[in-house]
Enzyme design. Sequence first.
Site, PDB file in Angstrom:
ATOM      1  N   HIS A   1       8.740  23.455  14.980  1.00  0.00           N
ATOM      2  CA  HIS A   1       8.984  22.926  16.323  1.00  0.00           C
ATOM      3  C   HIS A   1       7.744  22.190  16.823  1.00  0.00           C
ATOM      4  CE1 HIS A   1      12.756  25.185  17.588  1.00  0.00           C
ATOM      5  NE2 HIS A   1      12.481  25.694  16.401  1.00  0.00           N
TER       6      HIS A   1
ATOM      7  N   GLU B   1       9.954  33.367  18.983  1.00  0.00           N
ATOM      8  CA  GLU B   1      10.001  33.760  17.570  1.00  0.00           C
ATOM      9  C   GLU B   1       8.677  34.358  17.086  1.00  0.00           C
ATOM     10  OE1 GLU B   1      11.876  31.319  14.686  1.00  0.00           O
ATOM     11  OE2 GLU B   1      13.615  30.887  15.942  1.00  0.00           O
TER      12      GLU B   1
END
Length: 618
Positions: A600, A326
Amino acid sequence: MGCPGSRTECPAEPMKERLSPGNLIAASRRGRSMALQESPFPNGFLAGLHAVGWALIFPCFWSLDHLIAVWKPTTQEQKQQEQGCNFYPVIVFFGTIIFFILFLAAAPFALLGFMLWAPLQACRRPFCYYRATPSSPDIETHRGFELEGKASFGFATANLCLLPDCLARFNNLGHTQHRAATIGQRIVQGVRRPHIRIFVDSPSSCGTLSPSSSILPTVNSATYGATDRQVQPLESHDSEIAKGHVSIPNSNSRVVCVPCDDTEEPSTESPSALQNSNQDFNQPGRTGHRSAPRPLFSQGLCQQDDVPVELSSLFPANVDVVCLQEVFDKRAAWKLTQALKPMFGHILYDIGVYACQPPCSCSSFKFINSGLFLASRFPVLEAQYHCFPNGGGEDALASKGLLSAKVLIGKNQKQKNVVGYVNCTHLHAPEDDGEIRCEQLNMITKWIGDFQAANRQPDEEVVFDVLCGDLNFDNCSPNDAMEQNHSLFNEYRDPCRVGPGKEKPWAIGTLLEQPKLYDDDVNTPENLQRTLETEELRKKYICPPVAAGDQPLVYPEPGQPWIGRRIDYILYRESSISKHCQAEIEEMTFITQLAGLTDHIPVGLRLNVIMDSDCADE
């Protein structure tokens, strides 16, 4: 050879420079002596046209990004507005007017730029390559196998959510450019620190403590780390890489033994020589020490067949390869590259395809790249990217796929080239699309096999084969049972996994609850570390498993710990490395250093590889 911009193939293109000034690279390529060029275009003319097209598009993109972002504050910004004077309505009002006017003014130029930019994607290689010029060939080679027949390699993976700011805010993360620079600085801070292993002197706990949760003695040496590398003199920015290259692991690995008595000070170091890493990280200028470091997962370390594991508020020292997901925003990718280049001289970024795919068709339009990003200490010999053709929904707008790379590590004692394979991926996101993810896992298995078959040379030794990434499924959700049973796990080993649907008791979920990212319990590396050590707090901040359909969720099973969704993986394969090599896990790490910067939890893995000294005689 297909077009370098094709979605299923991105062969290395020739250039006049080699990857390394030494003969090592030249010998490794066997007739294909030309290396990857930095530009994704075959010539400067096309690269220039592409730059002009993007320059015309960017003002419109920037104003639209800010126009949407001004309407979407993060929970942290909302809290700050409640605590102080609330100027948010004023900011929204004037921001909307200003950015909308800028958007309208830039739109005609963006249309013209798009007409120039889009056709050029058919000639674009699907990644950019950054290569730092080393001051010495030895800086980017590992001499462990050549000198001792063994070496240690560190890997890390993380999903950073570096989307355009307006999109990142839907994940409760903003300020993409600032986050990118800060993330790069934090990774470098962790990787370049001394690698100190601390053992607890206790009959009930025989494990290694996380350096971030224990005592770090002051290191006066110019070196860091515990890998087999050679110290280099300090010269320019490459000298920072050289700090980590030491050839004999026992000579620079610091081991500190401390008692478990809460009231007793360690006797091996004076208080002035002790430094707590988390205090130093969160409060610059402060130093301190603890008398009783917390033994993290020490009971698990004592089990003969288990994996050494630690929970650390710093990235592991001496990481050799970092795989990120990402990193969609181009400017963020470049800022991340600039921050990481002192430690990682070989970086692949802006990976993926744009516009119509396949080229000159209208079947699928890719607005953003794959988000994959790879930073390596070692030279990249070959790289190939594949785009998943079966993305659906919002995922179809991104060119998610697989990046495979072959890196040159050095030579063994018989002067054969030593190489490794690194694969990075990001699978389909929607929770209920397990069939799509399984199809993508099938593609990954095939593509990795094809890449290694095409690039493996008979006179080289392969010492690691690693697959990293955000797979968007976990090993505890009944909804993910299909993916949990995929044959990929018969080839690649997951250190945190016992079997389908069953985790090892020390595993930790890696997906954080987005609305709670800025809570005090998780907004700093040390706070997040303490939270993850406590099962009750983990339940509050780690995403829970996903039930299958309308069936009630029973989790965890009686007598089992609460782990949560672990969707970030580092897998390794032993069957594909040279038969003369043996690989074992030295350490598995869950990392909290990026607290407040991503949703995350990064993961690290260190592999020890031992090579038979007689391998070249066969």
